[in-house]
Design a protein around this motif. Sequence first.
Motif, PDB file in Angstrom:
ATOM      1  N   ILE B   2       9.744  -6.077 -75.209  1.00 62.31           N
ATOM      2  CA  ILE B   2      10.429  -5.938 -73.929  1.00 62.31           C
ATOM      3  C   ILE B   2      11.624  -5.007 -74.064  1.00 62.31           C
ATOM      4  N   ASP B   3      12.366  -5.202 -75.170  1.00 57.27           N
ATOM      5  CA  ASP B   3      13.572  -4.410 -75.340  1.00 57.27           C
ATOM      6  C   ASP B   3      13.259  -2.913 -75.396  1.00 57.27           C
ATOM      7  N   ASN B   4      12.067  -2.592 -75.846  1.00 53.91           N
ATOM      8  CA  ASN B   4      11.697  -1.183 -75.945  1.00 53.91           C
ATOM      9  C   ASN B   4      11.005  -0.673 -74.669  1.00 53.91           C
ATOM     10  N   TYR B   5      10.843  -1.557 -73.685  1.00 55.36           N
ATOM     11  CA  TYR B   5      10.234  -1.163 -72.410  1.00 55.36           C
ATOM     12  C   TYR B   5       8.844  -0.546 -72.607  1.00 55.36           C
ATOM     13  N   THR B   6       8.093  -1.049 -73.529  1.00 50.24           N
ATOM     14  CA  THR B   6       6.794  -0.454 -73.824  1.00 50.24           C
ATOM     15  C   THR B   6       5.676  -1.314 -73.264  1.00 50.24           C
ATOM     16  N   ASP B   7       4.498  -0.760 -73.242  1.00 47.22           N
ATOM     17  CA  ASP B   7       3.287  -1.497 -72.891  1.00 47.22           C
ATOM     18  C   ASP B   7       3.370  -2.127 -71.507  1.00 47.22           C
ATOM     19  N   GLY B   8       4.101  -1.479 -70.600  1.00 41.20           N
ATOM     20  CA  GLY B   8       4.173  -1.984 -69.233  1.00 41.20           C
ATOM     21  C   GLY B   8       5.198  -3.065 -68.993  1.00 41.20           C
ATOM     22  N   TRP B   9       5.912  -3.484 -70.008  1.00 42.22           N
ATOM     23  CA  TRP B   9       6.920  -4.518 -69.830  1.00 42.22           C
ATOM     24  C   TRP B   9       8.223  -3.908 -69.316  1.00 42.22           C
ATOM     25  N   VAL B  10       8.876  -4.637 -68.429  1.00 42.42           N
ATOM     26  CA  VAL B  10      10.135  -4.185 -67.845  1.00 42.42           C
ATOM     27  C   VAL B  10      11.164  -5.281 -68.047  1.00 42.42           C
ATOM     28  N   SER B  11      12.396  -4.901 -68.293  1.00 41.45           N
ATOM     29  CA  SER B  11      13.475  -5.862 -68.457  1.00 41.45           C
ATOM     30  C   SER B  11      14.343  -5.854 -67.211  1.00 41.45           C
ATOM     31  N   THR B  12      14.698  -7.044 -66.720  1.00 37.77           N
ATOM     32  CA  THR B  12      15.497  -7.128 -65.497  1.00 37.77           C
ATOM     33  C   THR B  12      16.265  -8.439 -65.488  1.00 37.77           C
ATOM     34  N   THR B  13      17.167  -8.586 -64.527  1.00 33.39           N
ATOM     35  CA  THR B  13      17.859  -9.867 -64.334  1.00 33.39           C
ATOM     36  C   THR B  13      17.487 -10.489 -62.990  1.00 33.39           C
ATOM     37  N   LYS B  14      16.684  -9.776 -62.185  1.00 35.85           N
ATOM     38  CA  LYS B  14      16.298 -10.297 -60.873  1.00 35.85           C
ATOM     39  C   LYS B  14      14.903  -9.792 -60.532  1.00 35.85           C
ATOM     40  N   LEU B  15      14.075 -10.687 -60.034  1.00 36.27           N
ATOM     41  CA  LEU B  15      12.695 -10.304 -59.732  1.00 36.27           C
ATOM     42  C   LEU B  15      12.172 -11.140 -58.578  1.00 36.27           C
ATOM     43  N   GLN B  16      11.583 -10.460 -57.608  1.00 36.33           N
ATOM     44  CA  GLN B  16      10.905 -11.173 -56.518  1.00 36.33           C
ATOM     45  C   GLN B  16       9.473 -11.437 -56.938  1.00 36.33           C
ATOM     46  N   LEU B  17       9.066 -12.708 -56.854  1.00 38.80           N
ATOM     47  CA  LEU B  17       7.757 -13.074 -57.395  1.00 38.80           C
ATOM     48  C   LEU B  17       6.600 -12.869 -56.431  1.00 38.80           C
ATOM     49  N   THR B  18       6.910 -12.580 -55.161  1.00 43.48           N
ATOM     50  CA  THR B  18       5.816 -12.328 -54.217  1.00 43.48           C
ATOM     51  C   THR B  18       5.977 -10.946 -53.623  1.00 43.48           C
ATOM     52  N   PRO B  19       4.877 -10.265 -53.348  1.00 41.00           N
ATOM     53  CA  PRO B  19       4.981  -8.926 -52.771  1.00 41.00           C
ATOM     54  C   PRO B  19       5.382  -9.001 -51.304  1.00 41.00           C
ATOM     55  N   GLY B  20       5.862  -7.895 -50.772  1.00 43.93           N
ATOM     56  CA  GLY B  20       6.098  -7.846 -49.331  1.00 43.93           C
ATOM     57  C   GLY B  20       7.543  -7.661 -48.932  1.00 43.93           C
ATOM     58  N   GLY B  21       8.453  -7.756 -49.853  1.00 41.64           N
ATOM     59  CA  GLY B  21       9.842  -7.429 -49.551  1.00 41.64           C
ATOM     60  C   GLY B  21      10.589  -8.447 -48.716  1.00 41.64           C
ATOM     61  N   GLU B  22      10.106  -9.691 -48.660  1.00 46.23           N
ATOM     62  CA  GLU B  22      10.866 -10.703 -47.931  1.00 46.23           C
ATOM     63  C   GLU B  22      11.893 -11.302 -48.896  1.00 46.23           C
ATOM     64  N   PRO B  23      13.168 -11.036 -48.704  1.00 44.70           N
ATOM     65  CA  PRO B  23      14.170 -11.335 -49.726  1.00 44.70           C
ATOM     66  C   PRO B  23      14.390 -12.822 -50.004  1.00 44.70           C
ATOM     67  N   GLN B  24      13.951 -13.690 -49.097  1.00 51.30           N
ATOM     68  CA  GLN B  24      14.184 -15.118 -49.323  1.00 51.30           C
ATOM     69  C   GLN B  24      13.101 -15.757 -50.179  1.00 51.30           C
ATOM     70  N   LYS B  25      12.135 -14.974 -50.617  1.00 48.55           N
ATOM     71  CA  LYS B  25      10.949 -15.559 -51.229  1.00 48.55           C
ATOM     72  C   LYS B  25      10.979 -15.559 -52.752  1.00 48.55           C
ATOM     73  N   HIS B  26      10.996 -16.723 -53.339  1.00 49.68           N
ATOM     74  CA  HIS B  26      10.725 -16.883 -54.775  1.00 49.68           C
ATOM     75  C   HIS B  26      11.431 -15.815 -55.633  1.00 49.68           C
TER      76      HIS B  26
END
Lengths: 236, 89
Positions: B2-26
Amino acid sequence: MITEEIKSVNDYYIASIKVDEDTALKYWKKVHKNFDDFFAVVIANNAHSEMLALGEYVSDKWDSIPDVSVQQAFEEKNIEVRRLFFKAIGVSDLFKELEPKLIDKQILEKEGVSWVDVEEVAVTMRDEYELYEIQGSKLFPEEKNEWRVKNATIYAVRCWCSTTGREYWIYVPKNIGEKNDALEAIAWTVQLDITEPEYIYRQGDVVLAKHSSISQGCRPYHLNKEQYVKLLKAES
Amino acid sequence: MIDNYTDGWVSTTKLQLTPGGEPQKHIMNSNKPFGYKKKTDQSIDLIVKNPVTITHDEHAKMVLEPGTYSKTNQMEFDPFTNTVSYIFD
């Protein structure tokens, strides 16, 4: 803008079923919460010029498109169109209106966890699940073919959100409904793609499966009753 | 990885778990980075090294302890088209 001449010969394909314009409009109005939702789902994803013209045409008509009730769906003689209307009406309204048969009811009570700030606390989870059936003969009374009637029977599991108490209905496949087991039905709604999960958390419709030390990726599979009961550790 | 951002992995501190851009969701939130890898819109793998909270406007908060997780959505059947799809609340 679509001309009246072009519009008059337009047919549409919805779920692989060829329908006329009135049916398409009624279906879209029932399925989509508003025109913007319809446009985002039906038009924007396929936005060539003819689709944009369709979007403009539907925009003008949107407010005048009549609602489709369960009763109106039954008045539809074309069985394929009626199936589309049943689909559009949705599981909750269909099962509430058609007096389905309750075929199983189970309460799942087990120890789980919740959180106060970030501290894990033990809780007792208590969930009620009900499995209902609507016979194909009730949905399509004019159908004479016994096999088709039998295969048209539909099943749904009814459950309640443990946080809000809101009621949910979820369709399950016939082979799952025929097990006559509400826990089997709710378990089917969870599909994982790892082996040997340690536990699952469920927040609304989102499911998180914790990997164990021996978990590996695998082909997706639906949980069965035993797996669901064993794995569910937290829900909200 | 993860630290190397390889193989499709991304590092973050915030992530929305459902698609669609509704900010209150998961929403997953942490003071320290966690790793994620989107497999599909509904399917995400997560590597959590420090506790992460998941909040939602209507559902009680959850906390993920360190470990590896697979996120998905519940599924539903459509008896009128014989198809299976994901549920989004």
